[in-house]
Write a protein that holds these residues in place. Structure first.
Motif, PDB file in Angstrom:
ATOM      1  N   PHE A 182       3.499   9.706   9.486  1.00 41.38           N
ATOM      2  CA  PHE A 182       4.288  10.319   8.425  1.00 41.38           C
ATOM      3  C   PHE A 182       4.743   9.205   7.490  1.00 41.38           C
ATOM      4  N   PRO A 183       4.902   9.534   6.188  1.00 37.80           N
ATOM      5  CA  PRO A 183       5.255   8.499   5.209  1.00 37.80           C
ATOM      6  C   PRO A 183       6.613   7.850   5.503  1.00 37.80           C
ATOM      7  N   PHE A 184       6.769   6.617   5.028  1.00 33.59           N
ATOM      8  CA  PHE A 184       8.014   5.853   5.136  1.00 33.59           C
ATOM      9  C   PHE A 184       8.469   5.626   6.566  1.00 33.59           C
ATOM     10  N   THR A 185       7.497   5.329   7.429  1.00 32.34           N
ATOM     11  CA  THR A 185       7.857   4.933   8.781  1.00 32.34           C
ATOM     12  C   THR A 185       8.586   3.590   8.739  1.00 32.34           C
ATOM     13  N   THR A 186       8.148   2.748   7.799  1.00 29.99           N
ATOM     14  CA  THR A 186       8.782   1.436   7.647  1.00 29.99           C
ATOM     15  C   THR A 186       9.693   1.465   6.431  1.00 29.99           C
ATOM     16  N   ILE A 187      10.925   1.029   6.576  1.00 31.52           N
ATOM     17  CA  ILE A 187      11.842   0.953   5.444  1.00 31.52           C
ATOM     18  C   ILE A 187      12.224  -0.494   5.181  1.00 31.52           C
ATOM     19  N   THR A 233     -11.880  -2.662   7.042  1.00 32.77           N
ATOM     20  CA  THR A 233     -11.110  -2.821   8.281  1.00 32.77           C
ATOM     21  C   THR A 233     -10.899  -1.505   9.028  1.00 32.77           C
ATOM     22  N   SER A 234     -10.731  -1.655  10.316  1.00 36.05           N
ATOM     23  CA  SER A 234     -10.221  -0.574  11.147  1.00 36.05           C
ATOM     24  C   SER A 234      -9.129  -1.173  12.006  1.00 36.05           C
ATOM     25  N   ALA A 235      -7.920  -1.129  11.474  1.00 39.48           N
ATOM     26  CA  ALA A 235      -6.800  -1.768  12.163  1.00 39.48           C
ATOM     27  C   ALA A 235      -6.562  -1.128  13.521  1.00 39.48           C
ATOM     28  N   ILE A 236      -6.730   0.187  13.560  1.00 40.26           N
ATOM     29  CA  ILE A 236      -6.444   0.910  14.798  1.00 40.26           C
ATOM     30  C   ILE A 236      -7.424   0.498  15.897  1.00 40.26           C
ATOM     31  N   SER A 237      -8.667   0.202  15.525  1.00 43.27           N
ATOM     32  CA  SER A 237      -9.662  -0.226  16.517  1.00 43.27           C
ATOM     33  C   SER A 237      -9.295  -1.596  17.085  1.00 43.27           C
ATOM     34  N   LEU A 248      -9.957  -2.202   2.845  1.00 42.76           N
ATOM     35  CA  LEU A 248     -10.322  -0.787   2.905  1.00 42.76           C
ATOM     36  C   LEU A 248     -10.240  -0.381   4.366  1.00 42.76           C
ATOM     37  N   ASN A 249      -9.146   0.283   4.707  1.00 44.79           N
ATOM     38  CA  ASN A 249      -8.809   0.543   6.112  1.00 44.79           C
ATOM     39  C   ASN A 249      -9.229   1.966   6.526  1.00 44.79           C
ATOM     40  N   LYS A 250      -9.348   2.159   7.824  1.00 41.23           N
ATOM     41  CA  LYS A 250      -9.752   3.431   8.445  1.00 41.23           C
ATOM     42  C   LYS A 250     -11.254   3.674   8.270  1.00 41.23           C
ATOM     43  N   ILE A 251     -12.047   2.586   8.324  1.00 46.84           N
ATOM     44  CA  ILE A 251     -13.505   2.724   8.198  1.00 46.84           C
ATOM     45  C   ILE A 251     -14.108   3.444   9.389  1.00 46.84           C
ATOM     46  N   GLY A 255       0.843  -1.187   0.000  1.00 46.95           N
ATOM     47  CA  GLY A 255       0.000   0.000   0.000  1.00 46.95           C
ATOM     48  C   GLY A 255       0.873   1.229   0.000  1.00 46.95           C
ATOM     49  N   LYS A 256       0.239   2.376  -0.209  1.00 48.19           N
ATOM     50  CA  LYS A 256       1.022   3.611  -0.204  1.00 48.19           C
ATOM     51  C   LYS A 256       1.445   3.928   1.238  1.00 48.19           C
ATOM     52  N   PRO A 257       2.373   4.863   1.401  1.00 49.10           N
ATOM     53  CA  PRO A 257       2.773   5.240   2.761  1.00 49.10           C
ATOM     54  C   PRO A 257       1.566   5.725   3.576  1.00 49.10           C
ATOM     55  N   SER A 258       1.580   5.417   4.842  1.00 46.54           N
ATOM     56  CA  SER A 258       0.558   5.879   5.793  1.00 46.54           C
ATOM     57  C   SER A 258      -0.846   5.328   5.569  1.00 46.54           C
ATOM     58  N   SER A 259      -0.970   4.246   4.790  1.00 48.81           N
ATOM     59  CA  SER A 259      -2.301   3.674   4.617  1.00 48.81           C
ATOM     60  C   SER A 259      -2.683   2.802   5.808  1.00 48.81           C
ATOM     61  N   GLY A 260      -1.666   2.441   6.613  1.00 51.08           N
ATOM     62  CA  GLY A 260      -1.952   1.650   7.820  1.00 51.08           C
ATOM     63  C   GLY A 260      -1.426   0.228   7.759  1.00 51.08           C
ATOM     64  N   LYS A 261      -0.415  -0.022   6.915  1.00 52.85           N
ATOM     65  CA  LYS A 261       0.133  -1.382   6.788  1.00 52.85           C
ATOM     66  C   LYS A 261       0.710  -1.895   8.101  1.00 52.85           C
ATOM     67  N   SER A 262       1.522  -1.050   8.739  1.00 50.01           N
ATOM     68  CA  SER A 262       2.159  -1.511   9.976  1.00 50.01           C
ATOM     69  C   SER A 262       1.126  -1.678  11.083  1.00 50.01           C
ATOM     70  N   THR A 263       0.149  -0.779  11.101  1.00 42.81           N
ATOM     71  CA  THR A 263      -0.919  -0.901  12.101  1.00 42.81           C
ATOM     72  C   THR A 263      -1.668  -2.214  11.869  1.00 42.81           C
ATOM     73  N   MET A 264      -1.931  -2.520  10.611  1.00 41.46           N
ATOM     74  CA  MET A 264      -2.611  -3.779  10.268  1.00 41.46           C
ATOM     75  C   MET A 264      -1.774  -4.970  10.735  1.00 41.46           C
ATOM     76  N   ALA A 274       7.646  -1.626   2.925  1.00 35.59           N
ATOM     77  CA  ALA A 274       7.605  -0.162   2.950  1.00 35.59           C
ATOM     78  C   ALA A 274       6.573   0.357   1.952  1.00 35.59           C
ATOM     79  N   GLY A 275       6.125   1.587   2.164  1.00 33.43           N
ATOM     80  CA  GLY A 275       5.099   2.178   1.311  1.00 33.43           C
ATOM     81  C   GLY A 275       5.550   2.341  -0.131  1.00 33.43           C
ATOM     82  N   LEU A 276       4.616   2.123  -1.055  1.00 30.61           N
ATOM     83  CA  LEU A 276       4.899   2.299  -2.479  1.00 30.61           C
ATOM     84  C   LEU A 276       4.229   3.580  -2.962  1.00 30.61           C
TER      85      LEU A 276
HETATM   86  N1  LIG Z   1      -8.388   6.315  11.816  1.00 29.71           N
HETATM   87  C1  LIG Z   1      -7.555   5.327  11.573  1.00 29.71           C
HETATM   88  N2  LIG Z   1      -6.239   5.567  11.487  1.00 29.71           N
HETATM   89  C2  LIG Z   1      -5.409   4.524  11.239  1.00 29.71           C
HETATM   90  C3  LIG Z   1      -5.897   3.198  11.061  1.00 29.71           C
HETATM   91  N3  LIG Z   1      -4.840   2.387  10.811  1.00 29.71           N
HETATM   92  C4  LIG Z   1      -3.735   3.171  10.835  1.00 29.71           C
HETATM   93  N4  LIG Z   1      -4.062   4.459  11.105  1.00 29.71           N
HETATM   94  C5  LIG Z   1      -3.161   5.611  11.246  1.00 29.71           C
HETATM   95  O1  LIG Z   1      -2.530   5.879   9.999  1.00 29.71           O
HETATM   96  C6  LIG Z   1      -1.185   6.338  10.202  1.00 29.71           C
HETATM   97  C7  LIG Z   1      -0.201   5.490   9.408  1.00 29.71           C
HETATM   98  O2  LIG Z   1      -0.153   4.193   9.941  1.00 29.71           O
HETATM   99  P1  LIG Z   1       1.044   3.177   9.651  1.00 29.71           P
HETATM  100  O3  LIG Z   1       0.569   1.853  10.119  1.00 29.71           O
HETATM  101  O4  LIG Z   1       2.345   3.668  10.168  1.00 29.71           O
HETATM  102  O5  LIG Z   1       1.061   3.229   8.063  1.00 29.71           O
HETATM  103  P2  LIG Z   1       2.050   2.488   7.032  1.00 29.71           P
HETATM  104  O6  LIG Z   1       1.207   2.146   5.881  1.00 29.71           O
HETATM  105  O7  LIG Z   1       2.774   1.382   7.708  1.00 29.71           O
HETATM  106  O8  LIG Z   1       3.050   3.669   6.657  1.00 29.71           O
HETATM  107  P3  LIG Z   1       4.555   3.593   6.078  1.00 29.71           P
HETATM  108  O9  LIG Z   1       5.339   2.655   6.940  1.00 29.71           O
HETATM  109  O10 LIG Z   1       4.997   4.987   6.177  1.00 29.71           O
HETATM  110  O11 LIG Z   1       4.448   3.122   4.670  1.00 29.71           O
HETATM  111  C8  LIG Z   1      -0.951   6.282  11.715  1.00 29.71           C
HETATM  112  O12 LIG Z   1      -1.179   7.555  12.253  1.00 29.71           O
HETATM  113  C9  LIG Z   1      -2.017   5.314  12.194  1.00 29.71           C
HETATM  114  O13 LIG Z   1      -2.397   5.527  13.523  1.00 29.71           O
HETATM  115  C10 LIG Z   1      -7.315   2.974  11.184  1.00 29.71           C
HETATM  116  O14 LIG Z   1      -7.840   1.849  11.072  1.00 29.71           O
HETATM  117  N5  LIG Z   1      -8.088   4.075  11.443  1.00 29.71           N
END
Ligand SMILES: Nc1nc2c(ncn2[C@@H]2O[C@H](COP(=O)(O)OP(=O)(O)OP(=O)(O)O)[C@@H](O)[C@H]2O)c(=O)[nH]1
Ligand SMILES: [Mg+2]
Length: 421
Positions: free
Chosen positions: A34-39, A254-258, A227-230, A11-20, A85-87
């Motif tokens: 912020f983008p590119f948290t994961t390298i 999905t809501s990975a953060i939840s 489809l994350n961040k629902i 996924g692109k940077p900050s889409s929530g891959k690592s959170t997932m 890492a994000g694409l």
């Molecule tokens: N609201 C909401 N925010 C989320 C969710 N999942 C992740 N986030 C937020 O999105 C941001 C990016 O999350 P990461 O998991 O670091 O994203 P990533 O895709 O790994 O990013 P890179 O490593 O930079 O490519 C963070 O601020 C998370 O808290 C979700 O399900 N809901």
């Protein structure tokens, strides 16, 4: 020997891959807004939920997995995940180190494309509003296709010359090129069959090659779109739009953060929560049900209570669950993964020493995940290595051939006898 299945998160940077990834495992992959948290690619073990063989024999109470767990016949089997890492658009040309990150995906068997469906990040992962996430699905797929195509075209001249010189066939020539993606002859043959090409490989046009690469991408990297961040209120209209464009079996909400939040509260003793379920039980719920101790759960302050209520409203009531457990199930079903239970004794389903003599009474300790079409012999080599095989038995003491294919409910409980037949 078949490798263990590997599921890659893209996924692109900050889409929530690592959170997932973190929500599916106990790993802590670094998360940041912020983008590119994961390298560097992070490997972690997630758990795939499957119906366990113990339930077929009413042996749930004696089921004792060596790895993972089993509750009431629902088993969690370890499965390897890779957080890449994000694409970004242009990744296949090396933008944002994209070609390096794409190379990390070579050995993935299936992909989970994590999409920020809230529209609050642009294609580079920078904060914005009103971005159309359906675009991400299209360009990311394009990057993967062009990455594979680019690798092929780089050498196309010499591939063709060699193909003609050694009078090879298209399957062998392509498999030679695609083996680096963990492909097999069967995968290549299936994708050529599907598009039904008549021309000889040395006459293929660029268009034909693109068709082949597209078909190969479908075969080699079946993709679940998460489809994350629902939980974000802006998600709804984007979900509706994407649902019209994509096949329903590829989409999971999905809501990975939840999920992370709920697992954390459960661990800290504030709530009862089973991974991926639609239920949260609080101290108040239990007191209302007549348990004055509230099940020993901790009291939550107002702020925490509000967050829980909000999460129930925005995610659980509306979507049924946080979706993350479903992501793995969907990837496994795209791959047609078959859980195979290997037991020492086919009579008791026990393992380890003394199993035949009654043993410790525990059953179905071992389970491996293999891809559809895997044979009994291949499972044997995966489980037992190079030891000589005498014979194999399945339920009822029935002998099976090492060439028989395993499938759910058929040849999926096996007892291997080592030694000479
Ligand atoms: N609201 C909401 N925010 C989320 C969710 N999942 C992740 N986030 C937020 O999105 C941001 C990016 O999350 P990461 O998991 O670091 O994203 P990533 O895709 O790994 O990013 P890179 O490593 O930079 O490519 C963070 O601020 C998370 O808290 C979700 O399900 N809901
Ligand atoms: Mg990350």
């Amino acid at each position: 020997m078949p490798r263990d299945p590997l599921i890659g998160l893209v996924g692109k940077p900050s889409s929530g891959k690592s959170t997932m990834l973190n929500s599916l495992t106990d790993a802590t992959s670094k998360v940041g807004n912020f983008p590119f948290t994961t390298i560097d690619p992070q490997r972690a073990v997630g758990y795939l939920r499957i119906p366990c063989a113990c339930a077929r024999f009413n042996l749930q109470s004696r089921c004792a997995p060596n790895y993972g767990s089993c509750t009431d016949g629902l088993r969690s089997v370890p499965i390897e995940l890779l957080d890449v890492a994000g694409l970004v658009p242009g990744a296949h040309l090396g933008r944002g180190l994209g070609n390096r990150f794409l190379d990390d995906l070579r050995h993935a068997d299936a992909l989970v494309h994590v999409v920020d469906v809230s529209g609050s990040t642009d294609e580079e992962g920078k904060a914005t509003r009103g971005y159309d996430p359906s675009r991400d699905i299209v360009w990311l797929r394009g990057e993967i296709v062009r990455w594979i195509q680019g690798n092929l075209m780089e050498k196309w001249g010499s591939i063709k010359r060699r193909h003609v010189a050694i009078k090879s066939n298209a399957v062998d020539t392509l498999q030679n090129q695609f083996s680096g993606y963990g492909s097999t002859t069967q995968v290549v043959a299936r994708c050529l069959d599907r598009i039904g090409i008549k021309e000889r490989l040395e006459h293929w046009s660029d268009e034909t090659i693109e068709k082949v690469v597209n078909a190969f991408t479908d075969e080699k990297f079946p993709t679940v779109i998460a489809l994350n961040k629902i939980d974000n209120p802006d998600a709804d209209k984007n979900i509706a739009k994407i649902a019209k464009q994509q096949p329903p079996e590829s989409l999971v909400l999905t809501s990975a953060i939840s999920e992370i939040f709920l697992r954390k509260l459960a661990k800290q003793g504030f709530i009862l929560y089973t991974e991926g379920s639609d239920q949260i039980t609080t101290r108040e719920d239990l007191i209302e049900d007549g348990d004055p101790t509230g099940g020993g759960l901790k009291e939550m302050d107002e702020k925490l209570k509000n967050r829980i209520e909000n999460l129930k409203d925005m995610v659980l009531f509306r979507f049924g669950s946080t979706g993350v457990v479903e992501v793995l199930s969907r990837a496994a079903s795209l791959l047609g993964l078959v859980p195979v239970f290997s037991v020492r004794s086919i009579a008791t389903f026990g393992s380890g020493s003394g199993a035949t003599a009654g043993g410790d009474g525990k059953v179905f300790r071992d389970c491996v995940l293999v891809k559809k079409g895997t044979t009994v012999g291949e499972v044997y080599r995966k489980v037992m290595g190079d030891a000589p095989l005498a014979y194999v038995e399945t339920v009822g003491g029935v002998r099976v051939s090492d060439e028989d294919v395993v499938a759910v409910g058929k040849n999926d409980i096996l007892s291997f006898k080592v030694g000479r037949a």
